[in-house]
Design a protein around this motif. Structure first.
Motif, mmCIF file in Angstrom:
data_model
loop_
_atom_site.group_PDB
_atom_site.id
_atom_site.type_symbol
_atom_site.label_atom_id
_atom_site.label_comp_id
_atom_site.label_asym_id
_atom_site.label_seq_id
_atom_site.Cartn_x
_atom_site.Cartn_y
_atom_site.Cartn_z
ATOM 1 N N ILE A 1 -66.232 12.907 32.245
ATOM 2 C CA ILE A 1 -66.892 12.843 30.943
ATOM 3 C C ILE A 1 -66.701 14.147 30.187
ATOM 4 N N GLY A 2 -66.312 14.041 28.925
ATOM 5 C CA GLY A 2 -66.094 15.222 28.117
ATOM 6 C C GLY A 2 -64.635 15.669 28.108
ATOM 7 N N LYS A 3 -63.899 15.251 29.152
ATOM 8 C CA LYS A 3 -62.473 15.564 29.199
ATOM 9 C C LYS A 3 -61.701 14.673 28.220
ATOM 10 N N LYS A 4 -60.468 15.076 27.948
ATOM 11 C CA LYS A 4 -59.635 14.225 27.099
ATOM 12 C C LYS A 4 -58.482 13.640 27.898
ATOM 13 N N TYR A 5 -58.172 12.391 27.634
ATOM 14 C CA TYR A 5 -57.057 11.712 28.275
ATOM 15 C C TYR A 5 -56.070 11.294 27.188
ATOM 16 N N HIS A 6 -54.919 11.914 27.209
ATOM 17 C CA HIS A 6 -53.933 11.689 26.154
ATOM 18 C C HIS A 6 -54.578 11.844 24.790
ATOM 19 N N GLY A 7 -55.405 12.856 24.705
ATOM 20 C CA GLY A 7 -56.016 13.185 23.420
ATOM 21 C C GLY A 7 -57.239 12.359 23.088
#
Ligand SMILES: NC(=O)c1ccc[n+]([C@@H]2O[C@H](COP(=O)([O-])OP(=O)(O)OC[C@H]3O[C@@H](n4cnc5c(N)ncnc54)[C@H](O)[C@@H]3O)[C@@H](O)[C@H]2O)c1
Ligand SMILES: NC(=O)c1ccc[n+]([C@@H]2O[C@H](COP(=O)([O-])OP(=O)(O)OC[C@H]3O[C@@H](n4cnc5c(N)ncnc54)[C@H](O)[C@@H]3O)[C@@H](O)[C@H]2O)c1
Lengths: 206, 206
Positions: B120-126
């Motif tokens: 949570i809070g991370k980005k995956y492919h933006g």
DNA sequence: TTAACAATGTGAAATAATTAACATTTTTCT
DNA sequence: AGAAAAATGTTAATTATTTCACATTGTTAA
């Protein structure tokens, strides 16, 4: 029971999937309308499919879960079991290898292939990764009959050709690049974007 | 052009995919039999589908690639574009998010959801990953209309219910657990094992 | 110029898949 | 015991999809 419709084959696979869960829960019998509910189809459809494979249930008790699982197994599984390989152990290849492993007793992924030197020789969920150049040999040695293609789309035709040359019997192509195979090789292609676009079409209001 | 068959919708998506490649290669026109060859179907089928959407090609020159791409876009895309979310950013969720991003202008994955605190809070492919509890709010705020389910199978029904409550219009369920939705929500389910078992059935000799 | 050719477009036929209708049978209830 | 209910099994009807057959029409070449 001569020619089962393609759609029936697909549904039998789904029935078994559901039945295995029911069996694990301890259910001994199931009604056609219960299967139908799970699969979002009609009870008639279920009964018709089951009729086509020559099984008969018990009136008022429905179908014997275990028996039906076994019979569907006789229809769609091969006695010896079938070995499968995956070409391209990237995001999708790894996800699939992970997902499939151990799910069905008669279908085993026994080899994966890649060009990436850093991947060759490593194991993915216990399955060894071989260099793509070794494909013909490994397919022969391990008696692999089905290949799953998850390489970059532009390489799919070359990989498919290699598989065909290695006398594979069926190919499941997950790249968006359709491949050509001779008629004796069974080909199934699936593109997730097509599924998503289909949903989008039925959802759109303009 | 009133009611297009489901199968035609799927093929239109595939035709466009092929046509986009042809267009990129600089082709201006294409014959029905060329499209047919790529898709492993008959030329009549292609012509019939194209007829159904009301397009007409030029005799002896075939279809104008650009025009056909645009017309298929008018049929299957929505004018405004449709926002999509992915629930469960594990192996499959990441593979899909990766694969879909930027592939089609009118379909965008704009949010992903997970329960795993580390994601949570991370980005995956933006694309930002939100806590699953925020789903209702995010779906509303970002005007998301389609949800893709890639959580563990046993959680699929709960996630589907959350999506329905959040007034999503369509669901693409990639877990092997069928989910129930009200009739106004369009549901598409796909299980890779069914595809593999289908190939296995047609390949087996006993 | 005209015949042969190679494409599209489409009504009609054929095939595939689903659904309706209902006979049959077992169980349950009165 | 007899009637009602709830299930399966199956034929027939319906609906969906694909394929056939061929009319039509630009294009090419003799
Ligand atoms: N990720 C998805 O959800 C998804 C969905 C649908 C389709 N696809 C398609 O599946 C394919 C793979 O997607 P991905 O996300 O796993 O890509 P990826 O780049 O993560 O993986 C590709 C793998 O193939 C290997 N490879 C490259 N060339 C090869 C060759 N000639 N022989 C053997 N291996 C080779 C690469 O080393 C890599 O490991 C792509 O064609 C993609 O379009 C992916
Ligand atoms: N990997 C495949 O190729 C594949 C293929 C077909 C189907 N599936 C199915 O897709 C699903 C996901 O597979 P995977 O390999 O990506 O698994 P995974 O375990 O890698 O990913 C699952 C993700 O969902 C998250 N999650 C768990 N509970 C959640 C919840 N309640 N709400 C939101 N997120 C939650 C987890 O934190 C994890 O990130 C499974 O149901 C699997 O059966 C996977």
């Amino acid at each position: 029971m001569k020619h089962l419709p393609h759609k029936t084959i697909e549904r039998l696979s789904q029935y078994r999937r559901a039945l295995l869960l029911c069996h694990a829960k301890g259910m001994t019998h199931i009604y056609s309308h219960e299967i139908a509910k799970i699969q979002h189809i009609t009870a008639v459809q279920v009964r018709r499919d089951i009729m086509l494979i020559g099984y008969t249930g018990t009136l008022r008790k429905g179908y014997n879960v275990k028996e039906l699982i076994d019979l569907i197994g006789q229809i769609i599984d091969s006695v010896e079991g079938i070995n499968v390989c995956v070409a391209g152990i990237g995001n999708l290849g790894r996800a699939i290898t992970n997902y499939f492993s151990g799910k069905r007793t008669k279908l085993s992924i026994v080899a994966v292939f890649d060009v990436d030197k850093s991947k060759i020789g490593k194991k993915y969920h216990g399955i060894e990764c071989y260099a793509i150049e070794e494909m013909a040999r490994v397919i022969k040695d391990k008696k692999i009959e089905i290949g799953i293609i998850t390489v970059p789309a532009e390489d799919a035709p070359a990989i498919s050709e290699m598989m065909v040359k290695a006398k594979i019997k069926g190919i499941l192509n997950y790249t968006p690049k359709p491949v050509n195979v001779p008629s004796e090789v069974y080909l199934e292609e699936y593109d997730m974007i097509t599924s998503l676009e289909k949903v989008a079409f039925f959802v759109k209001t303009d």
